[in-house]
Design an enzyme around this catalytic site. Structure first.
Site, mmCIF file in Angstrom:
data_model
loop_
_atom_site.group_PDB
_atom_site.id
_atom_site.type_symbol
_atom_site.label_atom_id
_atom_site.label_comp_id
_atom_site.label_asym_id
_atom_site.label_seq_id
_atom_site.Cartn_x
_atom_site.Cartn_y
_atom_site.Cartn_z
ATOM 1 N N HIS A 27 -7.373 -1.008 -9.967
ATOM 2 C CA HIS A 27 -7.606 -0.413 -11.281
ATOM 3 C C HIS A 27 -6.639 -1.002 -12.302
ATOM 4 C CE1 HIS A 27 -4.024 2.207 -11.012
ATOM 5 N NE2 HIS A 27 -4.379 2.467 -9.771
ATOM 6 N N CYS B 249 -2.139 2.196 -4.518
ATOM 7 C CA CYS B 249 -3.251 1.455 -5.133
ATOM 8 C C CYS B 249 -2.744 0.149 -5.747
ATOM 9 C CB CYS B 249 -3.926 2.311 -6.197
ATOM 10 S SG CYS B 249 -5.067 3.539 -5.518
#
Length: 540
Positions: free
Chosen positions: A437, A456
């Protein structure tokens, strides 16, 4: 077991020096013996998996020898032996094949009896099968090394490779061409040869900087002479500098060294730079070998389009038909929230995502912030819901009475420029909630070491990544993608063809100038893998 198998072939080899009717008759007799022995339950009980592959290989060849012509190696046997001798060039350990190599030294000095020919024939076949498996990355199981290694090696059928290879090219030359074909693996082979050449000339001398001494421009010192020699050895400084003065050329060479070792390239001889300079040649070679091993864990066919993320290198690459068309820096997990090594597929892209804060992050990161400054959540677009789903004003809750065991709240952040996921989110089909992301904290990309996330992978240029993944420039040009991200409406686009992603951990990699990077073993994975090889009594 090899001696057991050699009995199968003894009679055949003995009578095979001349082709005549009697030998054909003997060949039928051998088949009768083999069929009888093949039904021997005790024999099969004593066979391991490789023995069975060897037996199957010769069954399919009607028990014809592969590597010998009479009592001498034929061309295929010579190529097979050469392949094992040169295993080190592939980053494998020739010592793993010492049994066959040692025995074949005897072959060069003696004429072999038919019994020995049979024994050596099957021995060489068995070790070629070992070699094919090793080259496929099957020397160890990554999942047994660390809970962060979720890579499952795609196992090949060495029997099928050997059988098909000999059918297509009975000369055996194809064996010398077995390799991992990815360009970076081939570049690592070249770097390995270069550093082994340095090692053969002798270990470089550790640099010892006297306490409280600073090296600045103009410093004239014996230490500078040693530093200069060290930089010349790896090619960062050209030979021919005859003085021991720390001048601009040595400063520039030091900056280049720092850049290629994941350090801030300031030209100063700080503690981290000195540590990197003093890593031994052998340890650098081990790093190269471990990076080559990790390439062997990846499938030969990675897909027409795929993403490769190198955790240790803090970068992402996108490939199309094995041509790199995109590279960008990334931010990865902190040492106590490590990004795992895995492979999977990216299956959808989401524009302007909401962030549903995982419970673990809510308890560990957000609860302390709620206690210290609950108003922060209102200014950053967060909504908090209790266990019944009712919205809660964070400034009206006494968070000092809430701990990890009683935290029954959900935290959701609205889409927008402050959203922790940025404006684009790339979903990966995994069981451990690790995704790609964007991020509003773009200043973090200026740092050399970027382990700041909760696991992440934050990407520097999500627009270019979305353009690559959507792979539809007429409908989803970069301009269109930017336009959609300027709003706050959430939109999810499933990928028509999900894209493979490989998240790996390479502490050595090669740039576009064919220059190697050597970086810190941030998660200590190199150390863990090296210990496993040492337990196998494998010496790099």
């Amino acid at each position: 077991m090899i001696r057991t198998l050699s009995v199968f072939f003894l009679f055949f080899f003995y009578y095979s020096s001349n082709i005549n009717a009697q030998e054909l008759s003997e060949n039928f007799l051998v088949h009768d013996i083999l069929q009888k022995n093949d039904q021997d339950a005790d024999l099969h009980f004593r066979m391991d998996a490789t023995d069975r592959k060897v037996l199957q290989f010769y069954r399919d060849r009607d028990f014809q020898p592969v590597w010998f012509q009479g009592s001498r190696l034929n061309s295929a046997g010579q190529y097979a032996l050469q392949t094992l001798k040169n295993a080190g060039q592939e980053g494998l350990n020739p010592q793993d094949y010492h049994l066959v190599l040692r025995n074949f030294l005897f072959l060069e000095l003696h004429l072999l009896s038919p019994e020995k020919v049979a024994e050596y024939e099957t021995l060489l076949t068995k070790y070629i099968i070992f070699y094919i498996k090793d080259l496929d990355g099957e020397r160890l199981n990554p999942q047994k090394i660390s809970k962060q290694l979720y890579i499952k090696v795609d196992m090949v059928d060495p029997y099928e490779i050997l059988s098909n290879g000999m059918k297509e090219d009975p000369s055996g030359k194809w064996l010398t061409e077995l390799t991992v074909h990815h360009p970076e693996y081939q570049q690592l082979k070249e770097v390995l040869a270069r550093y082994r050449n340095i090692e053969q000339k002798g270990e470089w001398t550790p640099l010892k900087l006297p306490e409280n001494q600073k090296i600045t421009l103009g410093t004239n010192d014996a230490f500078v002479e040693a530093l200069k020699t060290r930089l010349i050895l790896e090619g960062y400084l050209k030979e021919g500098t005859n003085n021991s003065v720390f001048d601009s050329s040595i400063e520039q060479a030091l900056k280049e060294f720092q850049h290629y070792h994941g350090l801030e390239a300031d030209g100063r001889l700080g503690k981290e730079t000195l540590v990197a300079l003093n890593v031994s040649v052998k340890d650098r070679i081990d790093q190269i070998l471990l990076s080559m091993e990790r390439w062997r864990w990846l499938p030969e066919n990675k897909g027409e389009h795929y993403i490769l993320v190198n955790i240790a290198g803090y970068y992402l690459q996108a490939f199309e038909n094995e041509k790199k068309i995109l590279q960008m820096p990334v931010i990865i997990g902190r040492n106590y929230r490590q990004t795992p090594v895995f492979s999977s597929k990216i299956d959808f892209v989401r524009f302007n995502p909401s962030w549903y804060v995982p419970h673990s992050i809510a308890v560990k990161d957000k609860l302390p912030l709620l206690r210290s400054d609950p108003s922060y959540f209102n200014t950053k677009g967060y909504h908090i819901y209790d266990e019944s789903g009712e919205a809660v004003n964070p400034e009206e809750v006494d968070w000092s009475d809430v701990d990890s065991s009683s935290f029954d709240y959900r935290i959701v952040q609205d889409p927008g420029s402050a959203n922790a996921l940025g404006k684009l989110f790339f979903h990966i089909n995994t069981p451990f909630d690790v995704f790609l992301h964007g991020t509003p904290d773009v200043d973090l990309f200026k740092k050399e070491k970027r382990s700041f996330s909760s696991g992440c992978i934050r990407v520097f240029d999500p627009v270019s990544l979305a353009f690559f993944l959507l792979n539809n420039p007429e409908k989803w040009s970069q301009e269109t993608i930017i336009q959609v991200t300027q709003g706050n409406q959430t939109q999810t686009l499933p990928l028509e063809h999900p894209v493979n992603i490989y998240v790996t951990y390479q502490t050595v990699w090669i740039d576009d100038q064919n220059q190697p990077y050597f970086v810190e073993d941030i998660y200590q994975q190199d150390k863990a893998i090296k210990k496993v090889f040492e337990r196998r009594k494998t010496v790099f």
